[in-house]
Write a protein that holds these residues in place. Sequence first.
Motif, PDB file in Angstrom:
ATOM      1  N   LEU A   1       0.907  -1.121   0.120  1.00  0.00           N
ATOM      2  CA  LEU A   1       0.073   0.073  -0.022  1.00  0.00           C
ATOM      3  C   LEU A   1       0.690   1.238  -0.007  1.00  0.00           C
ATOM      4  O   LEU A   1       2.084   1.208   0.230  1.00  0.00           O
ATOM      5  CB  LEU A   1      -1.111   0.102   1.431  1.00  0.00           C
ATOM      6  N   THR A   2       0.323   2.299  -0.426  1.00  0.00           N
ATOM      7  CA  THR A   2       0.982   3.731  -0.564  1.00  0.00           C
ATOM      8  C   THR A   2       0.685   4.432   0.852  1.00  0.00           C
ATOM      9  O   THR A   2      -0.346   4.756   1.340  1.00  0.00           O
ATOM     10  CB  THR A   2       0.351   4.446  -1.406  1.00  0.00           C
ATOM     11  N   PRO A   3       1.621   4.563   1.701  1.00  0.00           N
ATOM     12  CA  PRO A   3       1.566   5.215   2.870  1.00  0.00           C
ATOM     13  C   PRO A   3       0.839   6.383   3.240  1.00  0.00           C
ATOM     14  O   PRO A   3      -0.026   6.727   3.906  1.00  0.00           O
ATOM     15  CB  PRO A   3       3.098   5.368   3.482  1.00  0.00           C
ATOM     16  N   ARG A   4       0.951   7.335   1.960  1.00  0.00           N
ATOM     17  CA  ARG A   4       0.154   8.374   2.113  1.00  0.00           C
ATOM     18  C   ARG A   4      -1.341   8.535   2.201  1.00  0.00           C
ATOM     19  O   ARG A   4      -1.906   9.215   2.466  1.00  0.00           O
ATOM     20  CB  ARG A   4       0.533   9.604   1.118  1.00  0.00           C
TER      21      ARG A   4
ATOM     22  N   LEU B   1      -3.056   3.833   9.741  1.00  0.00           N
ATOM     23  CA  LEU B   1      -1.865   3.602  10.497  1.00  0.00           C
ATOM     24  C   LEU B   1      -1.554   4.217  11.705  1.00  0.00           C
ATOM     25  O   LEU B   1      -1.300   3.766  12.918  1.00  0.00           O
ATOM     26  CB  LEU B   1      -0.664   4.090   9.597  1.00  0.00           C
ATOM     27  N   ALA B   2      -2.539   5.636  11.942  1.00  0.00           N
ATOM     28  CA  ALA B   2      -2.426   6.325  12.977  1.00  0.00           C
ATOM     29  C   ALA B   2      -3.436   5.540  14.015  1.00  0.00           C
ATOM     30  O   ALA B   2      -3.142   5.588  15.332  1.00  0.00           O
ATOM     31  CB  ALA B   2      -3.009   7.692  12.905  1.00  0.00           C
ATOM     32  N   THR B   3      -4.646   4.848  13.662  1.00  0.00           N
ATOM     33  CA  THR B   3      -5.519   4.239  14.549  1.00  0.00           C
ATOM     34  C   THR B   3      -5.152   2.946  14.692  1.00  0.00           C
ATOM     35  O   THR B   3      -5.853   2.274  15.772  1.00  0.00           O
ATOM     36  CB  THR B   3      -7.078   4.401  14.097  1.00  0.00           C
ATOM     37  N   GLY B   4      -4.345   2.451  14.256  1.00  0.00           N
ATOM     38  CA  GLY B   4      -3.776   0.996  14.520  1.00  0.00           C
ATOM     39  C   GLY B   4      -4.356   0.007  13.741  1.00  0.00           C
ATOM     40  O   GLY B   4      -4.345  -1.322  14.138  1.00  0.00           O
TER      41      GLY B   4
END
Length: 294
Positions: free
Chosen positions: A237-240, A246-249
């Motif tokens: 996946l593309t991180p942006r 990602l922030a919420t886990g």
Amino acid sequence: MDTLPPLAALRVFDAVARRLSFTAAAADLGMTQAGVSYQVRLLEERLGGPLFLRKPKGIELTALGARLAQPTHQAFDTLRSAYAPARDAQTLSISTLPTLAGNWLAQRLGRFQIDNPGLAVRLEASEHVVDFAREDVDVAIRMGEGNWPGLTATRLFEVEFTPMLSPALAERFGPLTDPAQMLPVPWVSGPDPSWQMWLAAAGVSAHCTSSPRAALVLNAQLHEARAAMAGEGAALLTPRFFRFELATGALVQPFAVTATNGKAYWLVYPPARRNRPAIRAFRKFILTEAAADA
């Protein structure tokens, strides 16, 4: 002697070439089909050759028609832009890929709307590659190498990808500290060659990589991310596009290293539209957003 054919005939040719249908062109122009056929015949006589091949299931452009269609489309696009300033003050239609639309662009369009209160924005999310000559779309954001003939393409940002997976799957195969540990993990869209690109970028030797294996093939990061969150496997996946997850886990990114396939996301539109106020405003906005999101 004026070599330019009658404008009425060119207008009809433009409509038929866009729709590849005499009936549809007649409806668009508010004419009879006989009237459309007459104007095309006049133009063909003027040019000395056929513009369309009549076939049992429809029509298609001849070599002469194909050569003339694109400059005719561009000329009428320029005229429409010059004579329709009111449209610029009303609607901007944007076509782009579902993942970019839902996980990046949609959350930014509110700011664009605030800065342009007289402009209504319509966002169409689809894998379909829009045909500007036949569809009511003003601009598009595409993924590729930027070489689309007849279009202006402005680079926004590079395609990047890295494995992400659910916390439960990461715990099951972890702790994940070495990229080679991704080899036994189930892969979403496993046959995708991007996996080999990422493993190479992460320093995993070629002799360690496995051959393509059976896996889910979902063809869109939005769907792959949902499968990964459900614990079906690791997805590239593309991180942006997945900062919230990602922030919420909901997703875990075990490694900082990313890979690219040499492609990028591009803002594209016909060059005849470059001076339309709505497109100029959106181009400035999207380039600023892309730079700020580096």
